[in-house]
Design a protein around this motif. Sequence first.
Motif, PDB file in Angstrom:
ATOM      1  N   ALA A 151       0.816  -1.221   0.000  1.00  0.00           N
ATOM      2  CA  ALA A 151       0.000   0.000   0.000  1.00  0.00           C
ATOM      3  C   ALA A 151       0.850   1.272   0.000  1.00  0.00           C
ATOM      4  CB  ALA A 151      -0.945   0.001   1.198  1.00  0.00           C
ATOM      5  N   THR A 152       1.913   1.295   0.794  1.00  0.00           N
ATOM      6  CA  THR A 152       2.731   2.508   0.924  1.00  0.00           C
ATOM      7  C   THR A 152       3.960   2.502   0.035  1.00  0.00           C
ATOM      8  OG1 THR A 152       4.113   1.628   2.700  1.00  0.00           O
ATOM      9  CG2 THR A 152       2.035   2.728   3.345  1.00  0.00           C
ATOM     10  N   GLN A 153       4.327   1.335  -0.485  1.00  0.00           N
ATOM     11  CA  GLN A 153       5.540   1.138  -1.280  1.00  0.00           C
ATOM     12  C   GLN A 153       6.806   1.520  -0.507  1.00  0.00           C
ATOM     13  OE1 GLN A 153       4.920   3.076  -5.081  1.00  0.00           O
ATOM     14  NE2 GLN A 153       3.535   1.479  -5.736  1.00  0.00           N
ATOM     15  N   ARG A 154       6.748   1.381   0.814  1.00  0.00           N
ATOM     16  CA  ARG A 154       7.923   1.650   1.658  1.00  0.00           C
ATOM     17  C   ARG A 154       8.578   0.334   2.059  1.00  0.00           C
ATOM     18  NH1 ARG A 154       6.765   6.974   5.156  1.00  0.00           N
ATOM     19  NH2 ARG A 154       5.693   8.047   3.485  1.00  0.00           N
ATOM     20  N   PRO A 155       9.918   0.303   2.066  1.00  0.00           N
ATOM     21  CA  PRO A 155      10.622  -0.913   2.468  1.00  0.00           C
ATOM     22  C   PRO A 155      10.301  -1.303   3.909  1.00  0.00           C
ATOM     23  CG  PRO A 155      12.132   0.645   1.443  1.00  0.00           C
ATOM     24  CD  PRO A 155      10.837   1.372   1.663  1.00  0.00           C
ATOM     25  N   VAL A 156      10.148  -2.614   4.129  1.00  0.00           N
ATOM     26  CA  VAL A 156       9.906  -3.133   5.477  1.00  0.00           C
ATOM     27  C   VAL A 156      11.002  -4.116   5.894  1.00  0.00           C
ATOM     28  CG1 VAL A 156       7.417  -2.760   5.402  1.00  0.00           C
ATOM     29  CG2 VAL A 156       8.355  -4.963   4.659  1.00  0.00           C
ATOM     30  N   THR A 157      11.976  -4.347   5.002  1.00  0.00           N
ATOM     31  CA  THR A 157      13.132  -5.182   5.323  1.00  0.00           C
ATOM     32  C   THR A 157      14.393  -4.464   4.872  1.00  0.00           C
ATOM     33  OG1 THR A 157      13.236  -6.347   3.194  1.00  0.00           O
ATOM     34  CG2 THR A 157      11.850  -7.333   4.924  1.00  0.00           C
ATOM     35  N   ASP A 158      15.519  -4.976   5.305  1.00  0.00           N
ATOM     36  CA  ASP A 158      16.800  -4.531   4.755  1.00  0.00           C
ATOM     37  C   ASP A 158      16.872  -4.978   3.301  1.00  0.00           C
ATOM     38  OD1 ASP A 158      17.633  -3.418   7.170  1.00  0.00           O
ATOM     39  OD2 ASP A 158      18.649  -5.267   7.812  1.00  0.00           O
ATOM     40  N   ARG A 159      17.853  -4.448   2.583  1.00  0.00           N
ATOM     41  CA  ARG A 159      18.083  -4.834   1.189  1.00  0.00           C
ATOM     42  C   ARG A 159      19.156  -5.912   1.129  1.00  0.00           C
ATOM     43  NH1 ARG A 159      17.257   0.190  -2.603  1.00  0.00           N
ATOM     44  NH2 ARG A 159      15.782   1.327  -1.314  1.00  0.00           N
ATOM     45  N   VAL A 160      19.023  -6.807   0.169  1.00  0.00           N
ATOM     46  CA  VAL A 160      20.136  -7.672  -0.199  1.00  0.00           C
ATOM     47  C   VAL A 160      20.724  -7.057  -1.457  1.00  0.00           C
ATOM     48  CG1 VAL A 160      19.175  -9.728   0.893  1.00  0.00           C
ATOM     49  CG2 VAL A 160      18.705  -9.308  -1.500  1.00  0.00           C
ATOM     50  N   SER A 161      22.027  -6.926  -1.499  1.00  0.00           N
ATOM     51  CA  SER A 161      22.674  -6.204  -2.592  1.00  0.00           C
ATOM     52  C   SER A 161      23.843  -6.989  -3.162  1.00  0.00           C
ATOM     53  CB  SER A 161      23.201  -4.842  -2.111  1.00  0.00           C
ATOM     54  OG  SER A 161      22.148  -4.042  -1.665  1.00  0.00           O
ATOM     55  N   GLY A 162      24.045  -6.805  -4.451  1.00  0.00           N
ATOM     56  CA  GLY A 162      25.171  -7.418  -5.134  1.00  0.00           C
ATOM     57  C   GLY A 162      25.603  -6.567  -6.300  1.00  0.00           C
ATOM     58  N   ARG A 163      26.547  -7.099  -7.046  1.00  0.00           N
ATOM     59  CA  ARG A 163      27.082  -6.394  -8.207  1.00  0.00           C
ATOM     60  C   ARG A 163      25.996  -6.181  -9.248  1.00  0.00           C
ATOM     61  NH1 ARG A 163      32.545  -8.843 -10.310  1.00  0.00           N
ATOM     62  NH2 ARG A 163      31.176  -8.830 -12.091  1.00  0.00           N
ATOM     63  N   GLY A 164      26.098  -5.060  -9.930  1.00  0.00           N
ATOM     64  CA  GLY A 164      25.163  -4.756 -11.004  1.00  0.00           C
ATOM     65  C   GLY A 164      25.500  -5.514 -12.276  1.00  0.00           C
ATOM     66  N   THR A 165      24.951  -5.058 -13.375  1.00  0.00           N
ATOM     67  CA  THR A 165      25.088  -5.776 -14.640  1.00  0.00           C
ATOM     68  C   THR A 165      26.304  -5.368 -15.462  1.00  0.00           C
ATOM     69  OG1 THR A 165      23.636  -4.180 -15.729  1.00  0.00           O
ATOM     70  CG2 THR A 165      22.610  -6.185 -14.840  1.00  0.00           C
ATOM     71  N   LYS A 166      27.110  -4.425 -14.969  1.00  0.00           N
ATOM     72  CA  LYS A 166      28.271  -4.034 -15.801  1.00  0.00           C
ATOM     73  C   LYS A 166      29.469  -4.904 -15.561  1.00  0.00           C
ATOM     74  CE  LYS A 166      29.806  -0.362 -12.732  1.00  0.00           C
ATOM     75  NZ  LYS A 166      30.235   0.975 -12.616  1.00  0.00           N
TER      76      LYS A 166
END
Length: 166
Positions: A151-166
């Motif tokens: 409904a709010t489009q706000r994060p409710v968890t931490d992010r998992v992050s990795g390398r991008g596509t370049k």
Amino acid sequence: MRAAALLGGMALLAGCTSLASLEPATPADYAGPTVNVADQAVQVSGQLLHVFEMTHVDGRRLASTSMATVRANQGRGFSVAPVALTNELPLRPARVQLQATTQYAAPLLAVTRPTCRTQGEVDFAPEASKAYRVTGRITAEACEAWIEDLATQRPVTDRVSGRGTK
């Protein structure tokens, strides 16, 4: 990197044939309230999807959007249409594994095109009467996934992050 993407795609295809180890997000012995968490598959082109999904809950391996999409698109050649799954989770804190990945119509396409795949675990404390979605971003700089309140489009968890596509 491209060879790894091809091998990853082939492993994904191989994993589709063995569904015996998959479990529901809500354990069979749970009788309480649940909340909905939807995976997301974004159509980037006729050959490419960006998939943001929940693959495990408290160590239980779930059926995934990636697997469902591969199964539904077998025999379509170099075109892909998304199949996004949803899960009903018990209304209690959980440890979930999220994944963000590029998914091509055929693993061969990933050999010469930009790819990313990142996964990791985050804590998730769902609230009653809310709906959630796994979302993220895939760019040249980052490949990320998190859960947001629909409904709010706000994060409710931490992010998992990795390398991008370049």
